[in-house]
Design a protein around this motif. Structure first.
Motif: not given
Length: 167
Positions: A109-117, A143-145, A147-152
């Motif tokens: 949770d404390n990591d701002d990145s995302f790795e799809l299972n 889904f990584n893209r 996540f990155n798009f929405c996170f910004e």
């Protein structure tokens, strides 16, 4: 950030539905175009949004969640399911969303990145089990893209801006 108007709720459902209709999933990945597939894709997108809220230290509004599921319930009724079947299916879908939400992101949770299972992908999109890893990698890249798009985006307008995601 709490969204209080039904406009936001309707937009959330409509946006998730639009994202689930992306032809990438059906033409490139080869998923079957069914109600179940679209619901799962909506759940994957919804889970990513909820994870972003959590990673940014904010709680996703319960009313958005409730209104989203009210729309899903209405869809089931429009498909001709009766009260008993709808209630049973809604409980099942709620469990599926939580299964996806709890397992989709392999990062802490404390990591701002995302790795799809990958296992959660294979569990809900069974046609990808037999496929080579290319389609799963493409699914993962999408889904990584996303996540990155929405996170910004800022939490204030993330839901509305999500519709601008292109892949």
């Amino acid at each position: 950030m709490i969204f209080k108007t039904k406009k936001h709720n309707l937009n959330l459902y409509s946006i998730l539905l639009t994202l689930s209709r992306n032809m990438f999933f059906y033409k490139k990945i080869g998923l079957s175009d069914t109600f179940e597939t679209r619901i799962y894709l909506m759940f994957f997108h919804f889970s990513v949004l909820m994870i972003i809220f959590k990673k940014k230290g904010s709680k996703f509004d319960q009313r958005n969640y409730d209104f989203f599921f009210n729309n899903v319930e209405n869809d089931l009724r429009e498909l001709g399911f009766g009260d008993v079947t709808v209630n049973k299916k809604m409980k099942e879908l709620n469990k599926i969303l939580y299964d996806i939400l709890l397992k989709i992101d392999l990062k802490k949770d404390n990591d701002d990145s995302f790795e799809l299972n990958f296992e959660i992908i294979k569990k809900y999109f069974t046609t990808l089990k037999e496929e080579d890893n290319t389609k799963i990698a493409q699914f993962n890249h999408y889904f990584n893209r996303f996540f990155n798009f929405c996170f910004e985006l800022s939490l204030d307008n993330m839901i509305e801006e999500t519709i601008k995601f292109k892949y």
